[in-house]
Structure formats: structure tokens, C-alpha cells
Design a protein around this motif. Sequence first.
Motif, PDB file in Angstrom:
ATOM      1  N   ALA A 101       0.824  -1.190   0.000  1.00 16.85           N
ATOM      2  CA  ALA A 101       0.000   0.000   0.000  1.00 16.85           C
ATOM      3  C   ALA A 101       0.872   1.260   0.000  1.00 16.85           C
ATOM      4  N   CYS A 102       1.952   1.227   0.768  1.00 15.92           N
ATOM      5  CA  CYS A 102       2.853   2.399   0.824  1.00 15.92           C
ATOM      6  C   CYS A 102       3.630   2.535  -0.474  1.00 15.92           C
ATOM      7  N   TRP A 103       4.070   1.406  -1.013  1.00 13.24           N
ATOM      8  CA  TRP A 103       4.826   1.386  -2.267  1.00 13.24           C
ATOM      9  C   TRP A 103       3.978   1.958  -3.398  1.00 13.24           C
ATOM     10  N   GLY A 104       2.704   1.572  -3.437  1.00 14.05           N
ATOM     11  CA  GLY A 104       1.817   1.980  -4.520  1.00 14.05           C
ATOM     12  C   GLY A 104       1.083   3.280  -4.275  1.00 14.05           C
ATOM     13  N   GLY A 105       1.251   3.882  -3.097  1.00 18.75           N
ATOM     14  CA  GLY A 105       0.611   5.158  -2.814  1.00 18.75           C
ATOM     15  C   GLY A 105      -0.872   5.053  -2.516  1.00 18.75           C
ATOM     16  N   LEU A 106      -1.296   3.935  -1.973  1.00 18.20           N
ATOM     17  CA  LEU A 106      -2.713   3.714  -1.686  1.00 18.20           C
ATOM     18  C   LEU A 106      -3.056   4.283  -0.311  1.00 18.20           C
ATOM     19  N   GLU A 107      -3.275   5.581  -0.287  1.00 13.32           N
ATOM     20  CA  GLU A 107      -3.475   6.310   0.969  1.00 13.32           C
ATOM     21  C   GLU A 107      -4.641   5.756   1.788  1.00 13.32           C
ATOM     22  N   VAL A 159      -3.668   2.518   3.412  1.00 11.81           N
ATOM     23  CA  VAL A 159      -2.738   2.776   4.517  1.00 11.81           C
ATOM     24  C   VAL A 159      -3.513   3.262   5.747  1.00 11.81           C
ATOM     25  N   GLU A 160      -4.443   4.183   5.537  1.00 11.35           N
ATOM     26  CA  GLU A 160      -5.237   4.690   6.662  1.00 11.35           C
ATOM     27  C   GLU A 160      -6.072   3.578   7.293  1.00 11.35           C
ATOM     28  N   LEU A 161      -6.635   2.692   6.485  1.00 14.07           N
ATOM     29  CA  LEU A 161      -7.411   1.574   7.006  1.00 14.07           C
ATOM     30  C   LEU A 161      -6.525   0.628   7.813  1.00 14.07           C
ATOM     31  N   LEU A 162      -5.350   0.323   7.301  1.00 19.13           N
ATOM     32  CA  LEU A 162      -4.417  -0.543   8.019  1.00 19.13           C
ATOM     33  C   LEU A 162      -4.014   0.073   9.364  1.00 19.13           C
ATOM     34  N   ILE A 163      -3.784   1.378   9.369  1.00 15.60           N
ATOM     35  CA  ILE A 163      -3.432   2.064  10.614  1.00 15.60           C
ATOM     36  C   ILE A 163      -4.599   1.986  11.593  1.00 15.60           C
ATOM     37  N   VAL A 166       0.845  10.811   6.035  1.00 17.84           N
ATOM     38  CA  VAL A 166      -0.068  10.071   6.926  1.00 17.84           C
ATOM     39  C   VAL A 166       0.746   9.272   7.943  1.00 17.84           C
ATOM     40  N   LEU A 167       1.763   8.570   7.476  1.00 16.74           N
ATOM     41  CA  LEU A 167       2.588   7.747   8.360  1.00 16.74           C
ATOM     42  C   LEU A 167       3.309   8.591   9.411  1.00 16.74           C
ATOM     43  N   ILE A 168       3.817   9.739   8.998  1.00 12.70           N
ATOM     44  CA  ILE A 168       4.513  10.627   9.938  1.00 12.70           C
ATOM     45  C   ILE A 168       3.540  11.144  10.988  1.00 12.70           C
ATOM     46  N   GLU A 169       2.360  11.558  10.553  1.00 12.35           N
ATOM     47  CA  GLU A 169       1.348  12.060  11.490  1.00 12.35           C
ATOM     48  C   GLU A 169       0.905  10.981  12.473  1.00 12.35           C
ATOM     49  N   LYS A 170       0.988   9.718  12.058  1.00 12.08           N
ATOM     50  CA  LYS A 170       0.600   8.597  12.926  1.00 12.08           C
ATOM     51  C   LYS A 170       1.801   8.074  13.718  1.00 12.08           C
ATOM     52  N   ASN A 171       2.871   8.851  13.744  1.00 12.84           N
ATOM     53  CA  ASN A 171       4.060   8.585  14.568  1.00 12.84           C
ATOM     54  C   ASN A 171       4.908   7.400  14.128  1.00 12.84           C
TER      55      ASN A 171
END
Length: 134
Positions: A1-7, A10-14, A45-50
Motif C-alpha cells: 500500500a505504501c509502495w503503490g501510494g494507496l493512501e 494505509v489509513e485503514l491498516l493504521i 499520513v505515516l509521519i502524522e501517525k508517529n
Amino acid sequence: ACWGGLEAVVELLIEKNAKLDLQNNDNDTALSLACQNGRQKVALVLIEKNAELDVQNESGNTALMLAQQNGLEAVKQLIQQKLNAAHGGNKRKWADMSGDTAGKSDEDAKKPAAKTKRGITKASIRKIARRGGC
């Protein structure tokens, strides 16, 4: 998801408590993969989620280095803000994470990258191999 830019993925996984800082065989994290592939929204998104900011991959690159290399200015700025807040007083630690030589001794800053007998850096060889090069 991160490799392909599937924001959205990524948010769902988080949201489902996925571990942000797992590393692959090259020691890349989700954040470093997003930065390597120019996926700015996913990286933010990843940075904001620490997500961890100071993890080095097998080539010695951090997310900040990869963001700089790939022109992800917003990512670079956010990482720098967070690193300054976390490590503001530790100039050497910050320099190591950014790939900068500021804060390093003159002797350390002058040390060349490890090279093979033919003068090619080992990190370059690993990058070429990962990209499916010769």
C-alpha cells in the motif's frame, strides 16, 4: 500500500492497528518505501501517525534522506520539525539521521563511503540489485 501510494488502504491498516515500523529484508519501513517511491500523501499520513523517523535501511538511508533525494518537500519539512522537537539539542544525532555532516567531527565527516575494489559504493550495488539491475 505504501509502495503503490494507496493512501486509503494505509489509513485503514493504521485504523486496524497495523505496525508502522516493521522492516522488510532491506530494512525498509512503510515510511521509507513511501519516500523512495515519491508517495508524499502516504508518507505524511505515516509521519502524522508517529512512524519512526530515524530508522536506517540497509543502504544507510533514513526517511529524511529519501524524502530529500525524491523531492518530497512537505515530507522533508515535517520530518525535520519532528526531529528538531525530539532531538533539537542533539546536533550529532540529527546530522546522522539527515545524512548531513553538521555536528560530526572533521575526521568523521571526511570518511568516504565503503567501496568495493573497483571504487563502487556498496550501497550503490545494493540499490541497483533491488531495482532489478544487472
